[in-house]
Design a protein around this motif. Structure first.
Motif, PDB file in Angstrom:
ATOM      1  N   ALA A  42       0.831  -1.216   0.000  1.00 52.64           N
ATOM      2  CA  ALA A  42       0.000   0.000   0.000  1.00 52.64           C
ATOM      3  C   ALA A  42       0.862   1.261   0.000  1.00 52.64           C
ATOM      4  CB  ALA A  42      -0.936  -0.011   1.208  1.00 52.64           C
ATOM      5  N   GLU A  43       1.981   1.216   0.716  1.00 54.48           N
ATOM      6  CA  GLU A  43       2.893   2.385   0.749  1.00 54.48           C
ATOM      7  C   GLU A  43       3.345   2.786  -0.647  1.00 54.48           C
ATOM      8  OE1 GLU A  43       6.392   1.651   3.116  1.00 54.48           O
ATOM      9  OE2 GLU A  43       5.190   1.540   4.954  1.00 54.48           O
ATOM     10  N   ARG A  44       3.390   1.808  -1.554  1.00 58.46           N
ATOM     11  CA  ARG A  44       3.864   2.093  -2.920  1.00 58.46           C
ATOM     12  C   ARG A  44       2.707   2.078  -3.916  1.00 58.46           C
ATOM     13  NH1 ARG A  44       9.454  -0.271  -3.446  1.00 58.46           N
ATOM     14  NH2 ARG A  44       9.274   0.441  -5.588  1.00 58.46           N
ATOM     15  N   GLY A  45       1.473   2.129  -3.413  1.00 54.47           N
ATOM     16  CA  GLY A  45       0.317   2.244  -4.303  1.00 54.47           C
ATOM     17  C   GLY A  45      -0.122   0.941  -4.944  1.00 54.47           C
ATOM     18  N   PHE A  46       0.245  -0.203  -4.344  1.00 54.71           N
ATOM     19  CA  PHE A  46      -0.163  -1.502  -4.862  1.00 54.71           C
ATOM     20  C   PHE A  46      -1.190  -2.138  -3.928  1.00 54.71           C
ATOM     21  CE2 PHE A  46       2.737  -3.057  -8.327  1.00 54.71           C
ATOM     22  CZ  PHE A  46       3.430  -1.867  -8.506  1.00 54.71           C
ATOM     23  N   ALA A  47      -2.138  -2.842  -4.508  1.00 53.93           N
ATOM     24  CA  ALA A  47      -3.079  -3.650  -3.731  1.00 53.93           C
ATOM     25  C   ALA A  47      -2.485  -5.057  -3.602  1.00 53.93           C
ATOM     26  CB  ALA A  47      -4.415  -3.728  -4.450  1.00 53.93           C
ATOM     27  N   LEU A  48      -2.694  -5.685  -2.454  1.00 53.50           N
ATOM     28  CA  LEU A  48      -2.194  -7.051  -2.268  1.00 53.50           C
ATOM     29  C   LEU A  48      -3.356  -7.974  -1.937  1.00 53.50           C
ATOM     30  CD1 LEU A  48       1.044  -8.312  -0.880  1.00 53.50           C
ATOM     31  CD2 LEU A  48      -0.990  -9.156   0.285  1.00 53.50           C
ATOM     32  N   GLU A  49      -3.521  -8.986  -2.787  1.00 52.27           N
ATOM     33  CA  GLU A  49      -4.507 -10.041  -2.528  1.00 52.27           C
ATOM     34  C   GLU A  49      -3.770 -11.245  -1.972  1.00 52.27           C
ATOM     35  OE1 GLU A  49      -6.369 -10.934  -6.268  1.00 52.27           O
ATOM     36  OE2 GLU A  49      -7.190  -8.907  -6.474  1.00 52.27           O
ATOM     37  N   HIS A  50      -4.458 -12.024  -1.151  1.00 53.69           N
ATOM     38  CA  HIS A  50      -3.795 -13.194  -0.563  1.00 53.69           C
ATOM     39  C   HIS A  50      -4.693 -14.412  -0.612  1.00 53.69           C
ATOM     40  CE1 HIS A  50      -2.726 -15.815   2.972  1.00 53.69           C
ATOM     41  NE2 HIS A  50      -1.641 -15.848   2.244  1.00 53.69           N
TER      42      HIS A  50
END
Ligand code: DQA
Length: 154
Positions: A42-50
């Protein structure tokens, strides 16, 4: 435009992190690792799915679902790392960035852990740093995705 996506995959037995062999894998739970990884993304503007699964087919289907949608797959495949050929084949049909991730350094352990069916497809490998490897892998993955994007624009 929506945020670029990293898919983090966790293979068999990683749901037991925190309780499972803490002398090797530490005491951090999988939900905690996912939160750390999500924060770094998120800090770099990416969403993370798991997705965590103890079943290889679930992981295969998650990779299929990432095709043309997620920019990168970060995969700690657990023991499937060493023999999961259908996961290998799914990743071979995925054209985004692939990063292999481990808490321990498998190569320094039993001989059978020195084979990885994921490594030949991976753009990078992060192993042996314990929980710190999760934000490291996310940061390195984003570097690779951004590098590709710059190359596409050039
Ligand atoms: C692991 C290493 C694998 O060899 C093992 O089977 C795991 C965890 C790691 O994160 O260190 O389940 O992928």
């Amino acid at each position: 435009m929506s945020d670029p996506i990293i898919l983090l995959l966790s293979g068999p037995n990683l749901n037991l992190l925190g309780e499972r062999q803490p002398e090797i894998y530490g005491r951090t739970t999988l939900p905690e690792l996912v939160e750390i990884a999500r924060g770094a993304a998120a800090e770099r503007g990416f969403a993370l799915e798991h997705l965590q699964s103890n079943h290889e087919g679930d992981l295969v289907e998650a990779v299929h679902g990432a095709r043309g949608r997620a920019d990168a797959v970060v995969v700690n495949a657990g023991a499937l790392t060493h023999y999961g050929w259908s996961l290998h084949d799914a990743l071979a049909a995925y054209d985004g960035v692939i990063v292999e991730l481990h808490l321990s350094n498998p190569v320094s352990r039993e001989a059978w852990r020195s084979t990885s069916v994921i490594s030949p497809l991976a753009h990078g490998v992060v192993a042996g740093f314990g929980p710190a490897g999760y934000p490291l892998a996310v940061g390195a993955t984003i570097g690779l995705v951004e590098g590709r994007r710059r190359a596409d624009r050039a």
